[in-house]
Scaffold this motif. Structure first.
Motif, mmCIF file in Angstrom:
data_model
loop_
_atom_site.group_PDB
_atom_site.id
_atom_site.type_symbol
_atom_site.label_atom_id
_atom_site.label_comp_id
_atom_site.label_asym_id
_atom_site.label_seq_id
_atom_site.Cartn_x
_atom_site.Cartn_y
_atom_site.Cartn_z
ATOM 1 N N THR A 24 0.829 -1.210 0.000
ATOM 2 C CA THR A 24 0.000 0.000 0.000
ATOM 3 C C THR A 24 0.860 1.254 0.000
ATOM 4 O O THR A 24 0.592 2.208 -0.749
ATOM 5 N N PHE A 28 1.009 4.120 -2.910
ATOM 6 C CA PHE A 28 0.773 5.542 -2.640
ATOM 7 C C PHE A 28 1.930 6.389 -3.163
ATOM 8 O O PHE A 28 1.714 7.407 -3.846
ATOM 9 N N TYR A 32 1.784 9.122 -6.205
ATOM 10 C CA TYR A 32 2.133 10.523 -5.979
ATOM 11 C C TYR A 32 3.223 10.973 -6.948
ATOM 12 O O TYR A 32 3.167 12.080 -7.501
ATOM 13 N N THR A 299 -4.240 7.119 0.146
ATOM 14 C CA THR A 299 -4.339 6.619 -1.229
ATOM 15 C C THR A 299 -5.692 6.940 -1.833
ATOM 16 O O THR A 299 -5.791 7.364 -3.000
#
Length: 354
Positions: A24, A28, A32, A299
């Motif tokens: 995860t 993320f 980004y 997220t």
């Protein structure tokens, strides 16, 4: 000596929760970086990252409570409604009863704890399904919120407004406007509360006996009973903790918005469940991590920001992309758990043949 050095070099394999959390976090960071490369603009400024925390600090807090409950194999659908009730009651207390930030915070704790205690007793002691109990709690809290005030209310108190407007400023992470003015990076105090909650819950889950009991109950209730764990008490305190964190989340929400209405935090419970799943918490219980949940929240909101930056401003696009990502994470969880469990199944099969 060589054996000792080999032992030191050996690293314990990541648990399911740690592996899913790592995935995860990587997703993320990847999203980004992609947003910075493709859309640039605000994503190139540190303030954009700060705002992900500023705008969703309350969501992070209540998602931590949801994670605790989900680790036991339960669910809490009342968290969003409790936040709404806490916000509205706090606004009335400050504006009409001469209250302040401290009384609002204490009211949030009291309301959240009351919901947690009642729901925890019904679930743990009377063995009623968590879905039914917390769904009833959600409707009850929404109804009481409407009774408290039909109209939206905002805080006009100067003391609370000053606290709400206060920011932690980081000058070197600021940016220059088109007119040449320097704007420092700004973080709301609600973010500090959210991070403190994440750290405390992480420590409890990682090192406290209560945290180990939560995982044991969610992993296998019968095994937990054989180990001497009080399953009923563990479940009860899990819902109490979720309620208390919902109360704190309501206070953080009020710090951010300074206003309340009957629709505050509508749908927050679904977002919290999605964030917990994305962060590596299994719906079946026994696996979960609040650090992963925090990045699950980030997220989700980052995906929504990317969708808006892409020009798809209609609200259904955000729902579609969130649903697609949630489906992806559920499939990923299933594959990870099945793959990591396969070696154990193969060993058991070989032993059975022998």
């Amino acid at each position: 000596m060589e054996n000792r050095s080999r032992d030191l070099r050996r690293r314990e394999p990541l648990t399911d929760a740690q592996l899913l959390m790592t995935i995860t976090i990587c997703i993320f960071i990847g999203l980004y970086i992609l947003a910075m490369a493709v859309w640039g603009g605000g994503f190139l400024r540190p303030q954009q990252l700060f705002d992900l925390f500023n705008n969703n600090a309350a969501l992070i807090v209540i998602a931590c409570g949801m994670t605790v409950v989900m680790i036991t194999g339960g669910i809490d659908l009342s968290v969003g409604a409790v936040v709404s009730l806490v916000v509205m009651v706090s606004v009335i207390n400050i504006e009409d009863q001469g209250g302040n930030a401290f009384t609002a915070f204490m009211l949030g704790l009291a309301i959240g704890a009351a919901f947690g205690i009642v729901q925890g007793l019904l679930i743990a002691k009377l063995d009623i399904q968590p879905f039914i109990v917390t769904l009833s709690g959600m409707f009850f809290a929404r109804g009481v919120t409407t009774m408290v005030s039909l109209e939206p209310r905002s805080v006009q108190d100067e003391g609370f407004s000053a606290m709400q407007d206060a920011r932690i400023e980081i000058d070197w992470l600021g940016y220059e406007t088109n007119k040449g003015a320097h704007i420092p990076g700004r973080i709301e105090w609600g973010v500090m509360i959210a991070i403190a909650v994440v750290i405390v819950i992480f420590v409890v889950l990682r090192w406290a006996r209560f945290g180990r009991d939560l995982y044991a109950v969610g992993g296998n209730e019968q095994s937990a009973l054989m180990l001497g764990i009080n399953v009923s008490s563990t479940r009860f305190w899990a819902y109490v903790l979720s309620g208390v964190l919902s109360g704190i989340g309501g206070f953080v929400f009020l710090l951010h918005t300074g206003a309340g209405n009957a629709t505050n935090a509508a749908g927050a419970e679904m977002t919290c469940i999605a964030a917990a799943i994305m962060g590596g918490t299994l719906l079946t219980g026994g696996v979960g991590n609040v650090i992963g949940t925090m990045f699950g929240v980030l997220t989700i909101v980052l995906i929504r920001a990317i969708v808006v930056a892409s020009g798809l401003r209609e609200p259904w696009w955000q729902s579609i992309t969130t649903g697609a990502m949630l489906c992806f994470f559920i499939i990923l969880q299933s594959l990870v758990v099945q793959y990591r469990g396969r070696p154990h199944k193969d060993k058991d099969a070989k032993k059975a043949k022998i």
